[in-house]
Each structure stands twice: as C-alpha cells, then as structure tokens.
Design a protein around this motif. Structure first.
Motif, mmCIF file in Angstrom:
data_model
loop_
_atom_site.group_PDB
_atom_site.id
_atom_site.type_symbol
_atom_site.label_atom_id
_atom_site.label_comp_id
_atom_site.label_asym_id
_atom_site.label_seq_id
_atom_site.Cartn_x
_atom_site.Cartn_y
_atom_site.Cartn_z
ATOM 1 N N UNK A 1 58.420 32.610 -38.657
ATOM 2 C CA UNK A 1 59.513 32.454 -39.500
ATOM 3 C C UNK A 1 60.840 31.530 -39.085
ATOM 4 N N UNK A 2 60.968 31.803 -37.990
ATOM 5 C CA UNK A 2 62.372 30.873 -37.537
ATOM 6 C C UNK A 2 61.949 29.337 -37.647
ATOM 7 N N UNK A 3 60.802 29.049 -37.016
ATOM 8 C CA UNK A 3 60.350 27.860 -36.944
ATOM 9 C C UNK A 3 60.292 27.159 -38.374
ATOM 10 N N UNK A 4 60.070 27.980 -39.331
ATOM 11 C CA UNK A 4 59.575 27.557 -40.554
ATOM 12 C C UNK A 4 60.917 27.402 -41.547
ATOM 13 N N UNK A 5 61.943 28.229 -41.076
ATOM 14 C CA UNK A 5 63.323 28.022 -41.725
ATOM 15 C C UNK A 5 63.797 26.524 -41.095
ATOM 16 N N UNK A 6 63.588 26.534 -39.817
ATOM 17 C CA UNK A 6 64.101 25.134 -39.298
ATOM 18 C C UNK A 6 63.392 23.733 -39.934
ATOM 19 N N UNK A 7 62.003 24.076 -40.332
ATOM 20 C CA UNK A 7 61.518 22.942 -40.709
ATOM 21 C C UNK A 7 61.746 22.752 -42.252
ATOM 22 N N UNK A 8 61.971 23.744 -42.985
ATOM 23 C CA UNK A 8 62.576 23.808 -44.248
ATOM 24 C C UNK A 8 64.015 23.141 -44.346
ATOM 25 N N UNK A 9 64.849 23.456 -43.378
ATOM 26 C CA UNK A 9 66.172 22.930 -43.323
ATOM 27 C C UNK A 9 66.143 21.347 -43.212
ATOM 28 N N UNK A 10 65.198 21.046 -42.030
ATOM 29 C CA UNK A 10 65.150 19.600 -41.904
ATOM 30 C C UNK A 10 64.487 18.743 -43.102
ATOM 31 N N UNK A 11 63.586 19.347 -43.904
ATOM 32 C CA UNK A 11 63.028 18.710 -45.265
ATOM 33 C C UNK A 11 64.162 18.693 -46.281
ATOM 34 N N UNK A 12 65.072 19.584 -46.247
ATOM 35 C CA UNK A 12 66.213 19.357 -47.252
ATOM 36 C C UNK A 12 67.217 18.532 -46.747
ATOM 37 N N UNK A 13 67.297 18.471 -45.571
ATOM 38 C CA UNK A 13 68.450 17.553 -44.964
ATOM 39 C C UNK A 13 67.794 16.263 -45.214
ATOM 40 N N UNK A 14 66.552 16.005 -45.034
ATOM 41 C CA UNK A 14 66.089 14.680 -45.196
ATOM 42 C C UNK A 14 66.215 14.085 -46.514
ATOM 43 N N UNK A 15 66.406 14.977 -47.443
ATOM 44 C CA UNK A 15 66.542 14.549 -48.909
ATOM 45 C C UNK A 15 68.252 14.205 -49.220
ATOM 46 N N UNK A 16 69.111 14.780 -48.189
ATOM 47 C CA UNK A 16 70.374 14.325 -48.324
ATOM 48 C C UNK A 16 70.659 13.573 -47.467
ATOM 49 N N UNK A 17 71.237 12.074 -48.131
ATOM 50 C CA UNK A 17 71.627 10.907 -47.446
ATOM 51 C C UNK A 17 72.475 11.106 -46.256
ATOM 52 N N UNK A 18 73.397 11.959 -46.645
ATOM 53 C CA UNK A 18 74.647 12.111 -45.501
ATOM 54 C C UNK A 18 74.132 12.765 -44.370
#
Lengths: 192, 83
Positions: A76-93
C-alpha cells in the motif's frame, strides 16, 4: 506467516479495532521509515503515511486469510508513492523535483563531523538512484523482507527481484564511489 | 531495522535519515484510520462499495452494449431502407 500474524489477520478481517491498533503499533515505525527514505522528504512521507493507513483501514475487511501483513502494508505504501509520482509528473511545477528528489538532511547533532559527512554522502547517493532501485534496497537490505515478500510488494517474480536487487546494489556502489572520488578531489589539501 | 550483518551496503544504508514520526502525529493518523475502519464497516458503506465496485461498472457496460447494439440496428435499417 506466523501464528500471531494469522490471528491478527483473522481479527482484522472482522474489522476488529484492537487488531488494527496492534497492526499499527507493530508496523507504523517501519512504514514511516520506509516512506521517509523512499521519498527523501519528511513532509511528503507524513502525507503518504497517512494515506497508507487510511487505505489500510478502508480495505482491512478485504484482506485474505493468507495475507502477509508486512508485505500488504508495504505494498500500500509503495503504491501510494507511485501514485504520487504519477500525479506529480503531470504537474510541470514538480517535474524538476522528480528528476532529482530533494533530500531532507537532518543529521543528528551527536554525530562527529566525519560521520555526518558520510551520512550526507550516502543520503545524497541514495536519492540519485532510480525509485525502483531505492525501493528494492529499502525493502531487502533495510527492512529485511524475504524475496517472496518483496516479489509480492513489487509485483515481480522472485528471479526478477534478485536481478533488480543486484542492479540496485551495483548502482548504489557506483554512485557512492563517484561521490567519494569527487569528495577526495574537493577535499582541502588534496594534491593539485 | 535489520542489523547490518556485516553487509557493507547495509552498513551504509543504516546511515540514511531515520527520524521517527512525532507521537502526536502518529496518534492523529491512528485516530483517523480508526474512524475510517468503523465507517467502512457500516452496512451503508458496504452497499456503496458493492455499488461502485460491481453494480455501477456492470450498469455502464450494459449501457455501452445496448447503445452499440442500437447503433448497429439503426445503421442496418438505414442500409436496408436505402436499397
């Protein structure tokens, strides 16, 4: 899975609050440490830590009888981190942050200057690794999970886990070696 | 944490930051998680999970199939009428 874990899982399936408390007491320091080291940011680790436990509470009744609690929580923890990275990648900032994740250097004051410098070098080198290599090193070398458990967490076959671990170890060793070489060159009194 | 066991890499990784979570923050997370655990155990929450996890996807797939079938039927009728 030990008998104690099996009993905890059985109680968790019934959404027993005390079972959840026991699981939390048992695993929360490890999950936080894993996230803190994986993300390199205390603030982000705290956010993902909360998300992890809320997700665990939401799905506590869905765990199967043979669930390994440690592997389940790290997944679960690892999936949360991966999900965070995916969304952050879409955020140019935030893209710049993702290419080289910042590291919270918080060396403990009781360490000697040399030990602090070494800890900072290791932290910096670790932050330079690919996320896939960071997570496998943390799970195997730091948290001491078995290959089968790591395979469950990462969704890989055991052979692939061993291969990835070997590559991660080599990458970290090479990065540390490079940092040491640079430090030797930059050190005061280094021969010119 | 697992002791380094003589593995030099483990010894290095033991140097990574390890600042435990503040006990107040840990209690706060546990409180929230407990509340979620209780909420999710309620019959209404279970029904909602079944609806969003099974029934709603099934209804959407059924709608898509019905729409496709209707579109083919309409096209066939237009084709037959135009001959």
């Amino acid at each position: 899975m030990g008998a104690e874990d099996a009993e905890l899982v059985a109680r968790l399936r019934r959404r027993d609050k005390t079972a959840f408390d026991d699981v939390y007491a048992l695993y929360h320091p490890r999950i936080f440490r894993f996230l803190q080291r994986l993300t390199g940011s205390r603030q982000l680790a705290e956010d993902l830590f909360q998300d992890t436990w809320l997700a665990a509470a939401r799905h506590a009744g869905d765990v199967t009888e043979d669930t390994e609690l440690g592997a389940w929580l790290f997944t679960i923890a690892r999936n949360r981190y991966r999900s965070h990275r995916r969304w952050a990648f879409l955020d140019f900032t935030q893209r710049e942050r993702l290419t080289h994740e910042p590291v919270d250097h918080a060396p403990s004051p009781d360490r000697s200057a040399e030990a602090r410098a070494e800890a900072a070098a290791v932290t910096e080198a670790f932050a330079r690794l690919a996320p896939a290599h960071r997570e496998i090193l943390l799970l195997v070398v730091v948290e001491g999970l078995e290959t089968a458990q790591v395979a469950t967490v990462l969704g890989l076959k055991p052979d692939a886990v061993r291969q990835r671990l070997s590559r991660a170890r080599a990458e970290l060793a090479a990065t540390l070696e490079t940092e040491n070489a640079v430090a030797r060159v930059l050190a005061p009194g280094a021969s010119r | 944490m697992i002791p380094p066991n003589g593995d030099p890499l483990a010894t290095k990784l033991a140097l990574l930051p390890d600042d435990p979570l503040d006990p107040r923050a840990a209690s706060r997370v546990l409180r929230h998680a407990r509340a979620v655990l209780v909420d999710e155990g309620r019959p209404a929450a279970r029904l909602l999970r079944v609806w969003t996890g099974v029934l709603l996807p099934a209804v959407l797939v059924a709608c898509a199939l019905f729409y496709t079938w209707g579109a083919f039927r309409t096209l066939r009728e237009i084709y037959v009428a135009s001959r």
